[in-house]
Design a protein around this motif. Structure first.
Motif, PDB file in Angstrom:
ATOM      1  N   ALA A 280       0.827  -1.209   0.000  1.00  0.00           N
ATOM      2  CA  ALA A 280       0.000   0.000   0.000  1.00  0.00           C
ATOM      3  C   ALA A 280       0.856   1.252   0.000  1.00  0.00           C
ATOM      4  N   PHE A 281       1.985   1.247   0.708  1.00  0.00           N
ATOM      5  CA  PHE A 281       2.879   2.399   0.724  1.00  0.00           C
ATOM      6  C   PHE A 281       3.459   2.669  -0.670  1.00  0.00           C
ATOM      7  N   GLY A 292       1.167  11.965   7.618  1.00  0.00           N
ATOM      8  CA  GLY A 292      -0.141  11.641   8.161  1.00  0.00           C
ATOM      9  C   GLY A 292      -0.945  10.730   7.254  1.00  0.00           C
ATOM     10  N   GLN A 293      -0.805  10.902   5.932  1.00  0.00           N
ATOM     11  CA  GLN A 293      -1.553  10.055   4.997  1.00  0.00           C
ATOM     12  C   GLN A 293      -1.055   8.610   5.037  1.00  0.00           C
ATOM     13  N   PHE A 294       0.249   8.427   5.164  1.00  0.00           N
ATOM     14  CA  PHE A 294       0.779   7.069   5.276  1.00  0.00           C
ATOM     15  C   PHE A 294       0.424   6.467   6.638  1.00  0.00           C
ATOM     16  N   ALA A 295       0.382   7.298   7.658  1.00  0.00           N
ATOM     17  CA  ALA A 295      -0.044   6.808   8.969  1.00  0.00           C
ATOM     18  C   ALA A 295      -1.498   6.344   8.927  1.00  0.00           C
ATOM     19  N   LEU A 296      -2.316   7.002   8.106  1.00  0.00           N
ATOM     20  CA  LEU A 296      -3.707   6.581   7.952  1.00  0.00           C
ATOM     21  C   LEU A 296      -3.787   5.177   7.348  1.00  0.00           C
ATOM     22  N   ILE A 297      -2.959   4.915   6.336  1.00  0.00           N
ATOM     23  CA  ILE A 297      -2.937   3.578   5.736  1.00  0.00           C
ATOM     24  C   ILE A 297      -2.500   2.539   6.769  1.00  0.00           C
ATOM     25  N   ALA A 298      -1.412   2.841   7.489  1.00  0.00           N
ATOM     26  CA  ALA A 298      -0.907   1.900   8.483  1.00  0.00           C
ATOM     27  C   ALA A 298      -1.946   1.646   9.576  1.00  0.00           C
TER      28      ALA A 298
END
Length: 373
Positions: A280-281, A292-298
């Motif tokens: 996903a990353f 923050g957007q990558f933290a949302l995926i994680a």
């Protein structure tokens, strides 16, 4: 006279019978430590598993698939369809499903491959940024560290050697994959078609006094593996659907391919929830730049996997597996070291089967209690 007695004369001239004491024969007994012998046997088995990985993995996967398909074959048998015909139908149906799924995934993978230059450039850019940070830290450290001699360029491996090594490793992986794909359908068919004969022949390997216990062990092992396979298949499909909908809601490209990767990685306990971030990353690099957007995926993927493993899995898989977290972690480390990614997938069923055997073996019951504690 009586054996073991000899005659003797006394001072009075009478005879008496005295037991004859015979010296025991000198015997030389070679004894060894049971613990040492067990360690040696375990080392031999481990070496066999390591060097015969393709054969052993093929057999284990065939056994698991046979347990998974056996209820359907038994249903066809109750419908007055010969077991051989029913086994053939289920194997062909399994192959058809795998081919259809593989074709669908390959079609989406081709679209992803066509767009790979865009993602490859972004990955190179991100890797370059990380490398520059590392070099900056090394430069700061070199200012206070003693100077070292510059490395000799003659000792570096040429690019051709690295490529050749990777190619040979790839050939080995392709051979193992070819072995599994070629032999597995035949093994599954023969196991399903000759189940009663194999079951009876296995019981005949043991003395008559132990066959009842062996039969109970095999039945318990069948139930554990069947429940685990059916539950994990349903759980994987649920995670694939939930992850794909999550990626589609976020607006990421290729949500189905990324969701399938997330669902398959869910089969690996604990670390699979973290490994599912990586595909996903990579996709998100083309659209998002902020942390923050990558933290949302994680966070979203972690929530899906945690809910699946802690709330859904106990209800679907059931309590038959009965393995504690420490045993699962050690099994993942060990079988992942022996067989790599395939070992991570097979670690849980292998350990569950070992726990069943320990529960039905008197001397191994403490080990079974520890695994299920």
């Amino acid at each position: 006279m009586t054996a073991g007695l000899r005659e003797c004369d006394t001072l009075w001239g009478t005879e008496c019978l005295v037991p004859q004491i015979e010296a025991p024969p000198a015997t030389v007994r070679i004894t060894g430590s049971n613990f040492s012998l067990r360690i040696l046997a375990a080392a031999v088995i481990l070496l066999f598993f390591y060097y015969a990985a393709g054969v052993v993995i093929t057999m284990l996967l065939s056994i698991l698939l046979a347990y998974f398909l056996d209820p359907a074959v038994e249903l066809l048998e109750r419908m007055h369809i010969a077991r051989t015909v029913g086994a053939m139908i289920m194997v062909l149906l399994m192959l058809a499903v795998l081919v259809a799924v593989g074709y669908g995934v390959a079609t989406r993978a081709e679209d992803f491959e066509a767009n790979w230059p865009k993602y490859g450039a972004l990955l190179k850019q991100a890797a370059g940024a990380v490398e520059s940070r590392i070099k900056g830290i090394e430069g700061k450290v070199s200012e206070i560290a003693p100077e070292e001699a510059p490395p000799q360029t003659g000792g570096q491996k040429p690019e051709g050697t690295i490529v050749r090594t990777m190619l040979f490793r790839g050939i080995g992986s392709l051979y193992a994959l070819f072995l599994e794909v070629t032999f597995m359908p035949f093994l599954v068919f023969f196991m399903l078609a000759g189940k009663h004969e194999v079951w009876h022949g296995t019981l005949q390997l043991f003395p008559a006094s132990q066959r009842t216990r062996v039969k109970e062990t095999l039945e318990d092992l069948r139930d554990v593996l069947r429940d685990y396979l059916a539950g994990m298949t349903l759980l994987t499909l649920m995670v694939i659907v939930a992850s794909s909908l999550f990626f589609w809601f976020l607006g990421l490209d290729f949500p189905l391919v990324t969701g399938i990767a997330s669902g398959l990685l869910n089969m690996v306990p604990y670390i699979g929830a973290v490994l599912a971030w990586l595909p996903a990353f990579v996709i998100a690099l083309a659209k998002w730049k902020t942390f923050g957007q990558f933290a949302l995926i994680a966070g979203g993927l972690m929530a899906i996997h945690v809910l699946a493993l802690n709330f859904v899995a106990p209800q679907i898989v059931g309590k038959r597996v009965r393995l504690n977290a420490v045993a699962i972690t050690i099994a993942l480390l060990f079988w992942g070291w022996v067989w790599g990614g395939m070992g991570l997938i097979l670690a849980i069923p292998i350990t569950a089967a070992l726990r069943v055997i320990c529960d039905h073996t008197e001397s191994w019951k403490p080990v079974g209690r520890w695994l299920s504690a």
